[in-house]
Design a protein around this motif. Structure first.
Motif, PDB file in Angstrom:
ATOM      1  N   VAL A 298       0.805  -1.221   0.000  1.00 49.41           N
ATOM      2  CA  VAL A 298       0.000   0.000   0.000  1.00 49.41           C
ATOM      3  C   VAL A 298       0.841   1.276   0.000  1.00 49.41           C
ATOM      4  CG1 VAL A 298      -1.930  -1.130   1.132  1.00 49.41           C
ATOM      5  CG2 VAL A 298      -0.214   0.015   2.524  1.00 49.41           C
ATOM      6  N   TYR A 299       2.166   1.128   0.003  1.00 50.09           N
ATOM      7  CA  TYR A 299       3.012   2.316   0.107  1.00 50.09           C
ATOM      8  C   TYR A 299       2.825   3.266  -1.083  1.00 50.09           C
ATOM      9  CZ  TYR A 299       6.986   5.263   1.227  1.00 50.09           C
ATOM     10  OH  TYR A 299       7.761   6.351   1.545  1.00 50.09           O
ATOM     11  N   VAL A 300       2.829   2.729  -2.290  1.00 50.70           N
ATOM     12  CA  VAL A 300       2.677   3.572  -3.478  1.00 50.70           C
ATOM     13  C   VAL A 300       1.264   4.128  -3.574  1.00 50.70           C
ATOM     14  CG1 VAL A 300       2.969   3.673  -5.982  1.00 50.70           C
ATOM     15  CG2 VAL A 300       4.455   2.221  -4.630  1.00 50.70           C
ATOM     16  N   PHE A 301       0.293   3.401  -3.021  1.00 53.08           N
ATOM     17  CA  PHE A 301      -1.109   3.853  -2.998  1.00 53.08           C
ATOM     18  C   PHE A 301      -1.195   5.283  -2.474  1.00 53.08           C
ATOM     19  CE2 PHE A 301      -5.260   4.534  -1.338  1.00 53.08           C
ATOM     20  CZ  PHE A 301      -6.142   3.678  -1.981  1.00 53.08           C
ATOM     21  N   VAL A 302      -0.469   5.547  -1.397  1.00 50.01           N
ATOM     22  CA  VAL A 302      -0.526   6.857  -0.741  1.00 50.01           C
ATOM     23  C   VAL A 302      -0.090   7.959  -1.703  1.00 50.01           C
ATOM     24  CG1 VAL A 302       0.382   8.258   1.151  1.00 50.01           C
ATOM     25  CG2 VAL A 302      -0.137   5.841   1.527  1.00 50.01           C
ATOM     26  N   MET A 303       0.991   7.731  -2.421  1.00 54.30           N
ATOM     27  CA  MET A 303       1.518   8.746  -3.341  1.00 54.30           C
ATOM     28  C   MET A 303       0.555   8.998  -4.494  1.00 54.30           C
ATOM     29  SD  MET A 303       4.060  10.784  -3.984  1.00 54.30           S
ATOM     30  CE  MET A 303       3.323  12.011  -5.061  1.00 54.30           C
ATOM     31  N   ILE A 304       0.053   7.940  -5.104  1.00 55.92           N
ATOM     32  CA  ILE A 304      -0.837   8.094  -6.258  1.00 55.92           C
ATOM     33  C   ILE A 304      -2.118   8.814  -5.863  1.00 55.92           C
ATOM     34  CG2 ILE A 304      -2.193   6.863  -7.984  1.00 55.92           C
ATOM     35  CD1 ILE A 304      -0.112   4.661  -7.941  1.00 55.92           C
ATOM     36  N   PHE A 305      -2.710   8.392  -4.757  1.00 52.05           N
ATOM     37  CA  PHE A 305      -3.977   8.975  -4.301  1.00 52.05           C
ATOM     38  C   PHE A 305      -3.816  10.469  -4.005  1.00 52.05           C
ATOM     39  CE2 PHE A 305      -7.049  10.085  -0.994  1.00 52.05           C
ATOM     40  CZ  PHE A 305      -8.236   9.626  -1.546  1.00 52.05           C
ATOM     41  N   SER A 306      -2.798  10.815  -3.235  1.00 50.12           N
ATOM     42  CA  SER A 306      -2.611  12.211  -2.843  1.00 50.12           C
ATOM     43  C   SER A 306      -2.209  13.075  -4.034  1.00 50.12           C
ATOM     44  CB  SER A 306      -1.569  12.311  -1.728  1.00 50.12           C
ATOM     45  OG  SER A 306      -0.320  11.792  -2.139  1.00 50.12           O
ATOM     46  N   HIS A 307      -1.429  12.526  -4.961  1.00 50.59           N
ATOM     47  CA  HIS A 307      -0.969  13.325  -6.100  1.00 50.59           C
ATOM     48  C   HIS A 307      -2.125  13.725  -7.000  1.00 50.59           C
ATOM     49  CE1 HIS A 307       2.196  13.881  -9.527  1.00 50.59           C
ATOM     50  NE2 HIS A 307       1.729  15.028  -9.070  1.00 50.59           N
ATOM     51  N   VAL A 308      -3.132  12.870  -7.140  1.00 46.11           N
ATOM     52  CA  VAL A 308      -4.294  13.220  -7.955  1.00 46.11           C
ATOM     53  C   VAL A 308      -4.962  14.478  -7.401  1.00 46.11           C
ATOM     54  CG1 VAL A 308      -6.609  12.503  -8.654  1.00 46.11           C
ATOM     55  CG2 VAL A 308      -4.717  10.875  -8.782  1.00 46.11           C
ATOM     56  N   PHE A 309      -5.163  14.526  -6.086  1.00 45.34           N
ATOM     57  CA  PHE A 309      -5.798  15.686  -5.464  1.00 45.34           C
ATOM     58  C   PHE A 309      -4.929  16.937  -5.600  1.00 45.34           C
ATOM     59  CE2 PHE A 309      -8.468  12.493  -3.588  1.00 45.34           C
ATOM     60  CZ  PHE A 309      -9.675  13.141  -3.370  1.00 45.34           C
ATOM     61  N   LEU A 310      -3.632  16.800  -5.388  1.00 41.43           N
ATOM     62  CA  LEU A 310      -2.747  17.951  -5.468  1.00 41.43           C
ATOM     63  C   LEU A 310      -2.601  18.436  -6.906  1.00 41.43           C
ATOM     64  CD1 LEU A 310      -0.057  16.775  -2.891  1.00 41.43           C
ATOM     65  CD2 LEU A 310      -1.697  18.638  -2.599  1.00 41.43           C
ATOM     66  N   PHE A 311      -2.586  17.516  -7.870  1.00 37.75           N
ATOM     67  CA  PHE A 311      -2.524  17.901  -9.281  1.00 37.75           C
ATOM     68  C   PHE A 311      -3.765  18.710  -9.651  1.00 37.75           C
ATOM     69  CE2 PHE A 311      -3.289  17.438 -13.787  1.00 37.75           C
ATOM     70  CZ  PHE A 311      -2.029  17.478 -14.372  1.00 37.75           C
ATOM     71  N   GLY A 312      -4.940  18.222  -9.263  1.00 37.11           N
ATOM     72  CA  GLY A 312      -6.177  18.937  -9.562  1.00 37.11           C
ATOM     73  C   GLY A 312      -6.202  20.318  -8.944  1.00 37.11           C
TER      74      GLY A 312
END
Length: 389
Positions: A298-312
């Protein structure tokens, strides 16, 4: 002319994004291959990948301000052509100095291709959702990659990794040359206004947060495979965990898209560094395979999930596309430092030092996000923009 929000436009942007973000999937196998098959020490292996990522960041910083003035289709295409040539050449070399040069050249090409890919995504009608879609494509690619590439490397040697990268880049070249969308503005008048304005301070805080989160991501993920092997779990089980990572990475982008209007980007940004620190400490210190596997999955999950919100969020703050065009620089600036820094820590202090470093960097990221306050935007309601506290 291919439009951004058409099926063909989204498909090309997905391919371009996957090709450019190959390090997000391949990083542990990349470093592991350089250590196991090329006999480099962890610091040398991390240094080669750092050269690649550093070149991506430097190229993106150079090109992002010129996003509005350069031909996007051909810049993306030429970028991936350069990377394809460099990786093919790397498959024929074993000397560290030559591989170092080729890693840097490959990074220049990826930086070019990704800058124009992300800038165009930022000009779509819904950047948050489209970025979630292309991140989902990375998750699908991760499953295919870890299901096949470790076996290919075992059968044919370490050079096969670079040939796989070469094939991926050739696919991106063909797709970009034929169908890459020009990146029409969401609102021409609004784009013209924002192209001459400064990037807001809150956006810079979000940018710094992305850099720190990706630094933590690269530091930890570069060595999860080596940690598993060196902790006695075996190469086969370590590879199985990487496959599990690929499956786990299918979900964060989908969930992030579904929660776009229900969860604040600030809340996501504050939770991400805390979770990264906790997971990194677990991965580096646990001697239990089940705990190690669960935390790694689940480590990469955190980065992908948060990056979507920050990108938007960043895309809404700067509709011109300049800020999100520099996404490769944000991501790779952190990623470039990560492999070399973690390799240095491993050589000096052992794997546990990575966990402590991730936790400390996470505190800085948390401080950055805590200074962002979300306020309603009259122009885009019900979307939200950010200002400094």
């Amino acid at each position: 002319m291919t439009k951004i929000d058409s099926f063909r436009g989204r498909a090309v942007l997905m391919l371009s994004h996957v090709a450019g973000m190959v390090d997000m999937v391949a990083l542990p196998l990349w470093v592991g291959t350089l250590v196991q098959h090329y006999k480099f020490d962890p610091q040398q292996a991390g240094g080669l990948v750092t050269l690649f990522l550093m070149a991506v960041a430097l190229t993106s910083v150079t090109l992002a301000p010129r996003f509005d003035r350069l031909p996007r289709r051909w810049m993306a295409t030429l970028g991936y052509v350069l990377t394809a040539v460099a990786f093919f050449a790397a498959s024929k070399q074993v000397a560290f100095p030559i591989l170092a040069v080729l890693h840097f050249v490959a990074g220049v090409g990826v930086g070019c291709g990704l800058t124009f890919t992300h800038g165009v995504i930022g000009r779509s009608s819904n950047p948050h959702r489209l970025f979630a879609l292309v991140q989902f494509a990375v998750g699908v690619f991760g499953i295919l990659f870890f299901g096949a590439v470790p076996k290919i490397i075992a059968a044919h040697g370490g050079h096969a990794l670079f040939l796989v990268f070469f094939v991926l880049m050739v696919i991106a070249v063909v797709a970009s040359a034929l169908f890459f969308p020009p990146g029409e503005a969401r609102s021409v008048d609004r784009q013209a206004h924002h192209s001459t304005s400064k990037i807001p301070g809150a956006a810079w805080l979000a940018i710094v947060t992305v850099v720190l989160l990706t630094l933590n991501q690269a530091m930890m993920f570069s060595y999860v495979e080596r940690i598993g092997v060196d902790h006695g779990f075996g190469q086969e089980r370590a590879n199985m965990v990487l496959i599990a990572v690929g499956f786990a990475n299918l979900f964060p982008a989908v969930i992030a898209a579904a929660l776009q209007k229900k969860v604040s980007p600030r809340t996501v940004g504050m939770a991400a560094p805390i979770l990264q620190g906790a997971l990194a400490l677990t991965i580096t210190q646990s001697q239990n395979f089940g705990v190690y596997a669960a935390a790694t999955s689940v480590y990469v999950f955190v980065m992908i999930f948060s990056h979507v919100f920050l990108f938007g969020l960043i895309a809404r703050l700067d509709p011109s596309g300049r800020a999100v065009a520099s996404t490769p620089a944000m991501v790779m600036a952190g990623s470039a430092i990560g492999p070399f820094l973690s390799g240095t820590l491993v050589v000096a202090f052992g794997y546990s030092a990575i966990g402590y470093a991730v936790a400390a960097i996470g505190l800085v990221a948390l401080l950055c996000v805590s200074r962002i306050k979300l306020v309603a935007s009259p122009a885009d309601d019900p979307m939200k923009h950010a200002v400094l506290l």
